[in-house]
Scaffold this motif. Structure first.
Motif, PDB file in Angstrom:
ATOM      1  N   THR A 196     -61.209 -69.742  28.157  1.00 49.76           N
ATOM      2  CA  THR A 196     -62.167 -68.659  27.944  1.00 49.76           C
ATOM      3  C   THR A 196     -61.795 -67.866  26.688  1.00 49.76           C
ATOM      4  O   THR A 196     -60.646 -67.486  26.504  1.00 49.76           O
ATOM      5  CB  THR A 196     -62.177 -67.717  29.162  1.00 49.76           C
ATOM      6  N   GLY A 197     -62.758 -67.650  25.822  1.00 51.78           N
ATOM      7  CA  GLY A 197     -62.527 -66.868  24.617  1.00 51.78           C
ATOM      8  C   GLY A 197     -61.959 -67.640  23.449  1.00 51.78           C
ATOM      9  O   GLY A 197     -61.760 -67.078  22.372  1.00 51.78           O
ATOM     10  N   THR A 198     -61.709 -68.946  23.637  1.00 53.73           N
ATOM     11  CA  THR A 198     -61.142 -69.746  22.549  1.00 53.73           C
ATOM     12  C   THR A 198     -62.201 -70.525  21.779  1.00 53.73           C
ATOM     13  O   THR A 198     -61.879 -71.181  20.789  1.00 53.73           O
ATOM     14  CB  THR A 198     -60.112 -70.751  23.095  1.00 53.73           C
ATOM     15  N   ASN A 226     -65.530 -73.068  37.502  1.00 57.35           N
ATOM     16  CA  ASN A 226     -66.484 -72.296  36.708  1.00 57.35           C
ATOM     17  C   ASN A 226     -65.967 -72.119  35.285  1.00 57.35           C
ATOM     18  O   ASN A 226     -64.762 -72.215  35.026  1.00 57.35           O
ATOM     19  CB  ASN A 226     -66.708 -70.911  37.332  1.00 57.35           C
ATOM     20  N   LEU A 227     -66.886 -71.816  34.379  1.00 51.04           N
ATOM     21  CA  LEU A 227     -66.537 -71.457  33.014  1.00 51.04           C
ATOM     22  C   LEU A 227     -66.445 -69.938  32.881  1.00 51.04           C
ATOM     23  O   LEU A 227     -67.044 -69.194  33.671  1.00 51.04           O
ATOM     24  CB  LEU A 227     -67.585 -71.980  32.027  1.00 51.04           C
ATOM     25  N   GLY A 228     -65.704 -69.481  31.875  1.00 54.74           N
ATOM     26  CA  GLY A 228     -65.710 -68.071  31.515  1.00 54.74           C
ATOM     27  C   GLY A 228     -64.914 -67.146  32.404  1.00 54.74           C
ATOM     28  O   GLY A 228     -65.204 -65.947  32.463  1.00 54.74           O
ATOM     29  N   ASP A 229     -63.891 -67.675  33.091  1.00 61.91           N
ATOM     30  CA  ASP A 229     -63.141 -66.841  34.041  1.00 61.91           C
ATOM     31  C   ASP A 229     -62.127 -65.915  33.370  1.00 61.91           C
ATOM     32  O   ASP A 229     -62.008 -64.747  33.720  1.00 61.91           O
ATOM     33  CB  ASP A 229     -62.388 -67.729  35.040  1.00 61.91           C
ATOM     34  N   GLU A 230     -61.343 -66.423  32.445  1.00 62.97           N
ATOM     35  CA  GLU A 230     -60.142 -65.793  31.896  1.00 62.97           C
ATOM     36  C   GLU A 230     -59.136 -65.501  33.023  1.00 62.97           C
ATOM     37  O   GLU A 230     -58.948 -64.347  33.455  1.00 62.97           O
ATOM     38  CB  GLU A 230     -60.439 -64.520  31.105  1.00 62.97           C
ATOM     39  N   LEU A 231     -58.512 -66.586  33.500  1.00 66.14           N
ATOM     40  CA  LEU A 231     -57.391 -66.413  34.417  1.00 66.14           C
ATOM     41  C   LEU A 231     -56.337 -65.570  33.721  1.00 66.14           C
ATOM     42  O   LEU A 231     -56.100 -65.685  32.522  1.00 66.14           O
ATOM     43  CB  LEU A 231     -56.800 -67.770  34.807  1.00 66.14           C
ATOM     44  N   HIS A 232     -55.649 -64.744  34.475  1.00 65.27           N
ATOM     45  CA  HIS A 232     -54.717 -63.807  33.846  1.00 65.27           C
ATOM     46  C   HIS A 232     -53.442 -63.735  34.691  1.00 65.27           C
ATOM     47  O   HIS A 232     -52.531 -64.520  34.495  1.00 65.27           O
ATOM     48  CB  HIS A 232     -55.404 -62.450  33.706  1.00 65.27           C
ATOM     49  N   HIS A 233     -53.415 -62.821  35.653  1.00 68.84           N
ATOM     50  CA  HIS A 233     -52.241 -62.710  36.511  1.00 68.84           C
ATOM     51  C   HIS A 233     -52.446 -63.492  37.805  1.00 68.84           C
ATOM     52  O   HIS A 233     -53.518 -64.032  38.073  1.00 68.84           O
ATOM     53  CB  HIS A 233     -51.929 -61.244  36.792  1.00 68.84           C
ATOM     54  N   SER A 234     -51.399 -63.545  38.627  1.00 68.64           N
ATOM     55  CA  SER A 234     -51.462 -64.317  39.867  1.00 68.64           C
ATOM     56  C   SER A 234     -50.540 -63.681  40.900  1.00 68.64           C
ATOM     57  O   SER A 234     -49.638 -62.909  40.560  1.00 68.64           O
ATOM     58  CB  SER A 234     -51.056 -65.782  39.621  1.00 68.64           C
ATOM     59  N   GLY A 235     -50.780 -64.020  42.149  1.00 64.57           N
ATOM     60  CA  GLY A 235     -49.941 -63.509  43.237  1.00 64.57           C
ATOM     61  C   GLY A 235     -49.987 -64.473  44.403  1.00 64.57           C
ATOM     62  O   GLY A 235     -50.533 -65.573  44.295  1.00 64.57           O
TER      63      GLY A 235
END
Length: 491
Positions: A52-54, A85-94
């Motif tokens: 996402t964003g690239t 899905n497209l456009g998520d921008e995975l970031h942090h996780s737990g």
């Protein structure tokens, strides 16, 4: 067309029945932080990987990286789980469960929770069936979250001893910070509602950490999603679109008890950690723009206060957008024995190690340079007090020049290895380190001297996310299947 009014659902942690703890078998994680330090060495690590964003129309994915030095696939991505899905921008996780659930024999650390910062989805990924090749389990859709709670832009996920999962959300669906708060999911990833009491939302949202023995949760402040999702604009800070406060809540009841204004020394307070010892009433927060580590602590009257514990001086530079460059502390962590604190300066390019045996007086004991904007060969040069200029020499690893700056870090349980990625957020990467967006992220391993202190780049470990089958991608947060010092909380 009228503005939609959302009446948010509210829920309490106590809504979940207490688990049966009569069985002698224990639940996930470890009884104490020191027990965790004696846990098995990591063999794989999960990494959130972003398209996402690239400019590439590809879904983000969860990568599994082999970190076992005896393996034939050491330092390689061995599995990729694309999101649906497209456009998520995975970031942090737990995790759905961690050491806070250690006394619950019916709970297991099975699902990795992946909040998608831009789309607002929250994914649950099954890591138990095959830890080396996780599978998709469920997604919580943004429309459901927004309709029931008014929340969007999910960020930090922590498991709770009740079996619930709490996720900080940075705004409403329109990107306004006023809509931020905390989402509660039950153990089946159903939306329960908001955690905080009505009228007790923070000014801005980002990270949080709870310390149950002190009946306290403290959250931090990034900024309004409508601002930071467009890239960083210094004027937005002046316009009040970024935060500088800590929010102190009664735990577990969700009442905002105190708001701490960190002032100009505490601009953009991002990651926050209490000391791991659950009896301790102090911790640290990394203030990115001010480039200070601030220590917070409980006072004799039961309120909370703060002081600047570490200052990173801005560097005078030439050929940059400003005459002085802040370090930009974007991530930090604390070793499980509470002896060392590690943080990164994303713009300067160094990783630091401090002895915090005396939390009031941190001592620098290790430092290593692995990138930055004024590295040798860059157009940007740093300036000494006498007007002479310099650039920092950065090592090549396995024939690769290190681009970007150190951003996310993860420490091995025994405290001897520090893993590093170099992507912050796609819009900010493109603004400050466009070469990383073009050529892809990397992951490094830093060897740690955890007795007296010291950091050294491992010359045999380099994961190249520029060599992915679908093209170069951005790598962000890292998690071990068995938990780590930034996911597990002890009660």
């Amino acid at each position: 067309m009228g503005t939609e009014v959302v009446t948010p659902q509210h829920a309490s942690i106590g809504d979940t029945p207490a688990p049966d703890q009569s069985c002698c078998k224990k639940g996930p994680g470890y009884a104490t932080p020191l027990d965790a330090m004696a846990g098995p060495r990591e063999s794989i690590i999960y990494v959130t990987c972003v398209y996402t964003g690239t400019g590439k129309e590809k879904p983000d994915f969860l990568g599994t990286v082999d970190v076992d030095p005896t393996s034939e696939t050491y330092s390689q991505v061995i599995h990729r789980l694309p999101m649906p899905n497209l456009g998520d921008e995975l970031h942090h996780s737990g995790w759905n469960a961690c050491s806070s659930c250690y006394n619950d024999s019916k709970t297991s650390r099975r699902f990795l929770v992946l909040p998608a910062l831009v789309s607002g989805r929250i994914y649950a990924i099954d890591t138990q069936k095959n830890p080396r090749a996780p599978t998709f389990h469920k997604s919580v859709e943004p429309d459901e979250i927004s309709t029931k709670t008014g929340l969007a832009y999910p960020h930090t996920a922590h498991c709770l001893a009740s079996g619930d999962i709490m996720v900080s959300c940075l705004g409403d669906k329109d990107g306004k910070a006023e809509g931020n708060g905390f989402l509660l999911l039950d153990s089946d990833f159903n939306v329960k509602g908001r955690w905080e009491k009505p009228g007790h939302s923070p000014l801005f949202g980002y990270d949080y950490w709870y310390q149950p023995r002190h009946n306290t949760m403290i959250s931090t402040s990034w900024g309004a999603p409508a601002a930071f999702t467009k890239g960083f604009n210094l004027q937005d800070v002046s316009d009040g679109l970024y935060g500088r406060h800590l929010h102190v809540y009664n735990w577990p009841h969700g009442e905002l008890k105190q708001t701490i204004d960190l002032g100009p020394d505490g601009l953009l307070p991002l990651e926050i950690r209490f000391l791991h010892d659950p009896s301790k009433d102090t911790g640290f927060v990394g203030c990115a723009l001010s480039s200070n580590m601030v220590r917070f602590f409980k006072t004799s009257d039961g309120s909370w206060s703060h002081e600047v514990a570490i200052k990173v001086k801005p560097v005078k530079v030439q050929n940059w957008i400003l005459p002085e460059m802040p370090g930009l502390i974007t991530d930090f962590l604390i070793s499980l024995d509470d002896r060392f604190l590690y943080f990164v300066n994303w713009l300067h390019g160094d990783i630091r190690q401090y002895n915090i045996v005396d939390p009031k007086n941190p001592v620098l004991v290790g430092q290593v340079w692995v990138g930055g904007l004024f590295q040798k060969g860059s157009a940007v040069v740093a300036e000494n007090e006498d007007g002479t200029t310099y650039q920092v020499e950065i090592p090549e690893i396995k024939g690769h020049r290190l681009i970007g700056g150190p951003q996310m870090i993860q420490l091995s349980l025994d405290g001897k290895r520090l893993y590093v990625t170099n992507s912050l957020f796609s819009k900010w990467d493109k603004q400050f380190y466009p070469e990383v967006v073009e050529k892809g992220s990397h992951m490094l391993q830093i060897d740690v001297e955890n007795e007296k202190g010291g950091l050294c780049v491992n010359p045999n470990f380099y994961v190249d996310f520029g060599d992915e089958p679908d093209g170069a991608c951005l790598a962000h947060e890292m998690r071990y299947p068995g938990g780590d010092c930034t996911s597990d909380i002890w009660i």
